[in-house]
Write an enzyme that holds these catalytic residues in place. Sequence first.
Site, PDB file in Angstrom:
ATOM      1  N   GLN A 122     -68.730  34.303  50.709  1.00 23.78           N
ATOM      2  CA  GLN A 122     -68.736  35.138  52.149  1.00 23.78           C
ATOM      3  C   GLN A 122     -69.962  35.101  52.631  1.00 23.78           C
ATOM      4  O   GLN A 122     -70.933  35.595  52.011  1.00 23.78           O
ATOM      5  CB  GLN A 122     -67.960  36.541  51.723  1.00 23.78           C
ATOM      6  CG  GLN A 122     -67.937  37.400  52.927  1.00 23.78           C
ATOM      7  CD  GLN A 122     -66.901  36.671  53.962  1.00 23.78           C
ATOM      8  OE1 GLN A 122     -65.688  36.372  53.724  1.00 23.78           O
ATOM      9  NE2 GLN A 122     -67.128  36.807  55.181  1.00 23.78           N
ATOM     10  N   LYS A 173     -58.859  38.402  52.522  1.00 25.03           N
ATOM     11  CA  LYS A 173     -58.569  37.121  52.012  1.00 25.03           C
ATOM     12  C   LYS A 173     -58.136  37.112  50.841  1.00 25.03           C
ATOM     13  O   LYS A 173     -57.106  36.280  50.403  1.00 25.03           O
ATOM     14  CB  LYS A 173     -59.885  36.188  52.062  1.00 25.03           C
ATOM     15  CG  LYS A 173     -60.364  35.809  53.533  1.00 25.03           C
ATOM     16  CD  LYS A 173     -61.868  35.414  53.455  1.00 25.03           C
ATOM     17  CE  LYS A 173     -62.133  35.168  54.837  1.00 25.03           C
ATOM     18  NZ  LYS A 173     -63.743  34.958  54.839  1.00 25.03           N
ATOM     19  N   ASP A 220     -64.306  26.392  53.388  1.00 28.65           N
ATOM     20  CA  ASP A 220     -64.977  26.759  54.646  1.00 28.65           C
ATOM     21  C   ASP A 220     -65.336  25.964  55.433  1.00 28.65           C
ATOM     22  O   ASP A 220     -65.595  25.828  56.461  1.00 28.65           O
ATOM     23  CB  ASP A 220     -65.899  27.849  54.336  1.00 28.65           C
ATOM     24  CG  ASP A 220     -65.386  29.308  54.685  1.00 28.65           C
ATOM     25  OD1 ASP A 220     -64.529  29.435  55.339  1.00 28.65           O
ATOM     26  OD2 ASP A 220     -66.327  30.072  54.214  1.00 28.65           O
TER      27      ASP A 220
END
Length: 292
Positions: free
Chosen positions: A100, A56, A123
Amino acid sequence: MSAAVARVLDGKATSALVRAEVRERALRLAAAGCTPGLAVVLVGDDPASQVYVRNKDKAAHEAGFHVRTARLPAATSQAEIEALVAGLNADPSLHGILVQLPLPAGLDAERVVACIDPAKDVDGLTATNVAALVMGRPGLRPCTPAGCIELLDRHGIELEGREVVVVGRSLLVGKPFALLALERHATVTIAHSRTRDLAAVCGRADVLVAAVGRPRLVQGPWVKPGAAVLDVGINRLPDGSLVGDVDYAPAAERAGWITPVPGGVGPMTIAMLLANTLRSAERAAAPAAARS
Ligand code: NDP
């Protein structure tokens, strides 16, 4: 006569297209004085998470973003992580914040996610963005299911009026994909571990999405001839190889379209993370225009 083989839904190539478009818009925005900024937070040393964060981070740099990656030890306290997120929320140079998951045992991921400013929640996991999805209002959508929709769109695969079966009901993939497909007027079934006769349920899908985390659970004969099969699963076998949740070769003999693993849904997830961050940056740069 040899069996027909499905066309590959190439996530790598499609992701490259999306990323090139994002980069072009990001550079334009940067030239106007607002470089998109992404913060990535990794806690602990889970090997898979380290790989995801590295990918990412690299993709965001390549898109022309400013990236801040925080790598914290597994022993970091809940309060320290929440304080870090609060600082990232307040930093105007950052437009996206990604924590994460999973977090190490003992940390409450739900509480950490709840601390993220919904406008920076790239997200799409905060309650505000989940509610927006359920209510059909604008908001940031979770990257993996949004990537699946993008992959279908870019291959001209219609959802309207079609039977969609999603195997898996997680908040990260299964449920949001079902809602996104519903938004596109598909007839949606969500299957899970208590579903009776999974084979029969899968067999009616024009579009079949497997998001389970069990190697080759979905078998070839379950696939309706001509269906589009999206395999979200990433499973590492004892020999080190990666496989999806779909038994690829026999499924490809029946499907019309199929995603490989790796190189299918995974790259699209990263592309949508960049697209979401860009969108947040564009909104921050032109709040009045974005409201209209
Ligand atoms: P979760 O573990 O959160 O959810 C798995 C779902 O599968 C649950 O709803 C569970 O049902 C269901 N399930 C489990 N066993 C069966 C079964 N035998 N039959 C039918 N359904 C079953 O996983 P995630 O949604 O987070 O991830 C799913 C997979 O996708 C994983 O392999 C993950 O690594 C991968 N993934 C890939 C991404 C990518 O970018 N390609 C991104 C995110 C995830 P129940 O609710 O009843 O327990």
